[in-house]
Design an enzyme around this catalytic site. Structure first.
Site, PDB file in Angstrom:
ATOM      1  N   HIS A  11      40.223  65.499  48.460  1.00 21.42           N
ATOM      2  CA  HIS A  11      40.288  64.308  48.199  1.00 21.42           C
ATOM      3  C   HIS A  11      42.118  64.235  47.481  1.00 21.42           C
ATOM      4  O   HIS A  11      41.967  64.627  46.250  1.00 21.42           O
ATOM      5  CB  HIS A  11      39.582  63.454  47.449  1.00 21.42           C
ATOM      6  CG  HIS A  11      39.609  61.889  48.156  1.00 21.42           C
ATOM      7  ND1 HIS A  11      40.143  61.530  48.859  1.00 21.42           N
ATOM      8  CD2 HIS A  11      39.297  60.838  46.911  1.00 21.42           C
ATOM      9  CE1 HIS A  11      39.989  60.281  49.387  1.00 21.42           C
ATOM     10  NE2 HIS A  11      39.803  59.622  47.241  1.00 21.42           N
ATOM     11  N   CYS A  21      43.331  61.365  53.786  1.00 23.74           N
ATOM     12  CA  CYS A  21      43.700  60.293  52.239  1.00 23.74           C
ATOM     13  C   CYS A  21      44.686  61.327  52.093  1.00 23.74           C
ATOM     14  O   CYS A  21      45.764  60.637  51.323  1.00 23.74           O
ATOM     15  CB  CYS A  21      42.431  60.813  51.417  1.00 23.74           C
ATOM     16  SG  CYS A  21      42.111  62.460  51.489  1.00 23.74           S
TER      17      CYS A  21
END
Length: 778
Positions: A739, A317
């Site tokens: 994330h 990510c």
């Protein structure tokens, strides 16, 4: 069949070392599932979509291809969705995306007339049958390099487990009713397997979790192993055992014996707590766990040009978020999309287009910006998988080639560096220059005389002055509430947490504010003194990237994340940050001579370099600590690793002992690479005479040559007003976990890019950014 026999010389049986591409086109994101399937060149083993295989024939004249086509198998309507039990993709127990199953068909196709022959067929020449069988049996290079079936690291058996010393202190642990021996915590409790003490786990960066009593107990006693209570069941393999000495989760083959020592009958215990891995898995499966993903919002999906998502390849990510913002800039769109076709990139690529950075960047740009792959699906956009791009950009970086989470800032700088290197012969079309700007530092010593240093950078890294928080009254009330609840053994709820709010303007002011520089050697006073340093920008880039230093080091080099909001306006004006340069009436500090500079103690330098530190850094550490010792020099190194002038060469005398660090042949070797002789000498002096390190030093210090100030004049420049166009946000205790999500301002509105998910952003987390991207207003 005769036409195939006449082209057998262009068919190869692959060797085990050959890279075989059969899952994705080298020029596009076409796969065997695409309408035209995939064509594998049976000589180079590169794969091409139906619209691009002709280009390969034109370039190579390779006529024989294996055509692979996948079609969806019909399945029952109520296919159950399995809950993952393993932090993995593509393996049993891992994430199940409910992808359909496919049937695969094959044929041999001969260009340029696209003559097709069935496969398998006994009529095919044996060489062709053997070659195709080998291709189909081999694991594709795409899968090998990206390891799509990534898993969390397998636990190692602790070296302390087999001979663990357990104290005979009579402690019997009850099956329930546990509480920390040093506070009132009743969750996240760890049983030390040496002395049977029950203590709470680590405190999280946001104040939740435990009170660090278990880890502090290890520091006091050196008792290495602990097991998390609530994770012990009849299946002992699922118990969470941690080794403080080895600083990782481990396996204890004798756990049953170690538990029995404290009277624990594991067969009767029930699972009441998540293991560390399960907590990580829970975050990976719950995509509504943080505001940066706008959880709870009914996000309207977006499709079409510029709205293509990037599928998470497993902890990628950081790459997806960064590239979404980068390709929203005009400079990168022009270079790799509008001004360069896929055909041109392919024609100018190396023989293996899959490992050519220009080709893969052009492929990525066309995949993200054309809209070809941004089409509605049943529930969400499918997106594209940037496997080849990741493989190429990570080839020169040992960390980015892994499947571990990485720092988005480090990736951005590495990416920009690679792009700049590929444009060394054509800087006029280098899109990375749109991010580049000059910085000037002014140093004034008590004599009143000044010195100026100049360098260039791609990001402006900003400290966060928490004392400038605008909500100090609310913070004081929150701290009082938290203390009251802590005394009662309670936690504050998420809704009650109050975080400092610091204006971005105050962070920018910190950059240019006067700062004391201790142990500054003044050539005017011929002694060390305290100087005052100020900094400013010599140019304003087309795109300004601000990095918020949310991760700081506390005492003992313990990293801590600042839980803080940054109030960022849509438009900023940094005109006041432009440096003024040398002013009338100022007097420059005299040049430092060899006689002025002290010599580094080579004994200290040798000991530090043997630990892996840079030779030049070690010399500076020894000199700046007056050669008092290795420990003092090492402390100086840790404190000054990020200094902007840490790689600046020192005087020749300070850099050399009685014997030179390098001979003339090494200088000539670097000169033969095309580097100026003076730059070659600087690099060798900074690298202890190592040619390879010297080469890396030159690339890492593009402003080291005497021509650097002249090149700064060619940097983009303009006014100081900027508009916010992109945000890379992060959640997690470290930049190497958690994330990343991107928000980009497009066509008059904010868009959220959360891996392959793309939609209208209703509440962009502007105050939670890790990286902010601004576009200069003309």
């Amino acid at each position: 069949m005769e036409i195939l026999r006449s082209n057998l010389s262009r068919v190869r049986i692959p060797e085990p070392t050959n890279r075989i591409y059969k899952q994705e086109c080298c020029v596009s994101f076409d796969t065997p599932k695409s309408e035209g399937g995939l064509f594998v060149d049976m000589f180079t083993f590169l794969a091409f979509g139906k619209d691009y295989v002709g280009w390969n024939y034109e370039k190579t004249k390779d006529p024989v291809y294996l055509h692979i086509k996948q079609t969806v198998k019909p399945v029952g309507e109520d296919r159950p969705s399995k809950k993952p039990t393993l932090l993995a993709i593509g393996v049993d127990g891992g994430f199940d995306n409910n992808d359909p199953e496919y049937e695969e068909s094959y044929e041999i196709v001969i260009l340029p007339d696209y003559v097709s022959l069935p496969f398998p067929s006994v009529e095919l020449p044996e060489k062709v049958r053997l070659a195709v069988d080998a291709v189909l049996m081999a694991e594709g290079a795409e899968r090998k390099e990206q390891v799509a079936a990534w898993t969390a690291d397998k636990k190692n058996i602790s070296k302390y487990a087999m001979n663990l010393n357990q104290l005979d202190n009579g402690i019997i642990v009850p099956p329930t009713g546990w509480k920390c021996a040093k506070c009132d915590k009743t969750e996240n409790l760890w049983l030390n397997l040496t002395d049977g003490s029950i203590l709470c786990g680590r405190r999280n960066w946001d104040g939740s979790g435990g009170n660090d009593h278990a880890v502090n107990h290890y520091k006091e006693t050196n008792y290495p192993l602990a097991v998390k209570l609530g994770t012990i069941t009849s299946d002992l393999e699922g118990a969470d055992v941690f080794s403080y000495a080895e600083d990782e989760s481990v396996e204890d083959p004798l756990l049953a014996q170690h538990l029995a020592h404290f009277g624990i009958d594991f067969s009767s215990l029930q699972k009441t707590e998540m293991t560390t891995a399960e907590m990580e898995l829970d975050q990976n499966t719950n995509f509504d766990w943080n505001r940066i993903q706008e959880s709870g919002e009914d996000i309207e999906p977006l499709f079409g040009p510029g709205y293509t998502g990037l599928v998470n390849l497993g902890n990628s990510c950081y790459l997806a978020a960064t590239m979404q913002v980068v390709f929203s800039t005009r400079s990168f769109c022009l270079r790799y999309y509008e001004d360069q076709s896929l055909k041109r990139a392919f024609d100018t690529a190396l023989s293996d287009a899959a490992v050519d950075l220009n080709m893969q960047l052009t492929k990525l740009a066309h995949g993200m910006l054309s809209g070809k792959y941004s089409i509605p699906a049943a529930e969400k956009q499918e997106g594209i998988r940037p496997r080849m791009f990741k493989s190429v950009i990570a080839a020169s970086h040992p960390e980015f080639s892994t499947m571990r989470q990485q720092d988005a800032l480090e990736f951005f700088l590495h990416f920009i560096d690679q792009v700049e290197r590929t444009h060394s012969e054509s800087p006029s079309i280098d899109p990375s220059r749109s991010f580049k700007f000059g910085i000037e530092e002014r140093l004034q010593c008590p004599s009143g005389k000044v010195a100026y240093n100049q360098r260039s950078d791609y990001i402006l890294s900003l400290n966060i002055p928490l004392h400038k928080a605008t909500n100090r009254n609310e913070l004081e009330a929150f701290e009082k509430l938290k203390a009251e609840k802590h005394a009662e053994g309670k936690e504050v709820s998420a809704e009650e947490i109050v975080r400092p709010r610091v204006p971005l303007k105050d962070c920018l002011d910190c950059f240019s504010a006067p700062e004391e520089v201790h142990d500054f050697y003044s050539s005017a006073l011929k002694s060390k003194t305290t100087a005052i340093k100020t900094a400013g920008l010599t140019s304003f880039p087309d795109y300004l990237v601000l990095h918020m230093r949310k991760f700081v080091l506390e005492a003992g080099w313990v990293p801590k994340k600042l839980d803080v909001y940054i109030d960022v306006p849509d438009i900023i004006d940094i005109s006041y940050m432009r440096s003024k340069g040398f002013q009338p009436g100022e007097e420059l500090l005299p040049e430092t001579t060899d006689e002025d500079m002290p010599l580094a103690d080579e004994t200290i330098v040798a000991q530090l370099t043997s630990m892996g530190f840079n030779h030049l850094h070690c010399q500076k550490a020894a000199i700046n600590t007056s050669n008092t010792g290795v420990e003092e020099a090492m402390n100086w190194l840790f404190a000054h690793m990020e200094d902007p002038d840490i790689n600046a060469p020192m005087s020749k005398k300070a850099q050399s002992s009685d014997a030179p660090l390098f001979d003339q042949s090494k200088v000539e070797a670097l000169v033969s690479f095309g580097f100026p002789e003076e730059l070659a000498r600087k690099a060798l002096q900074a690298s202890g005479g190592d040619i390879e390190k010297a080469t890396n030093w030159i690339f890492d210090n593009p402003d080291a040559s005497n021509s650097a100030p002249a090149s700064d004049a060619a940097l983009p420049d303009g006014g100081g007003r900027y508009r916010l166009i992109g945000i890379v946000s992060h959640i997690g205790t470290s930049t190497h976990c958690g994330h990343y999500v991107a928000h980009v301002y497009k066509n008059g509105g904010w868009v959220i890019f959360n891996d392959e998910k793309v939609g209208v952003s209703k509440n962009p987390p502007v105050d939670m950014g890790y990286l902010y991207f601004f576009e200069r207003l003309e």
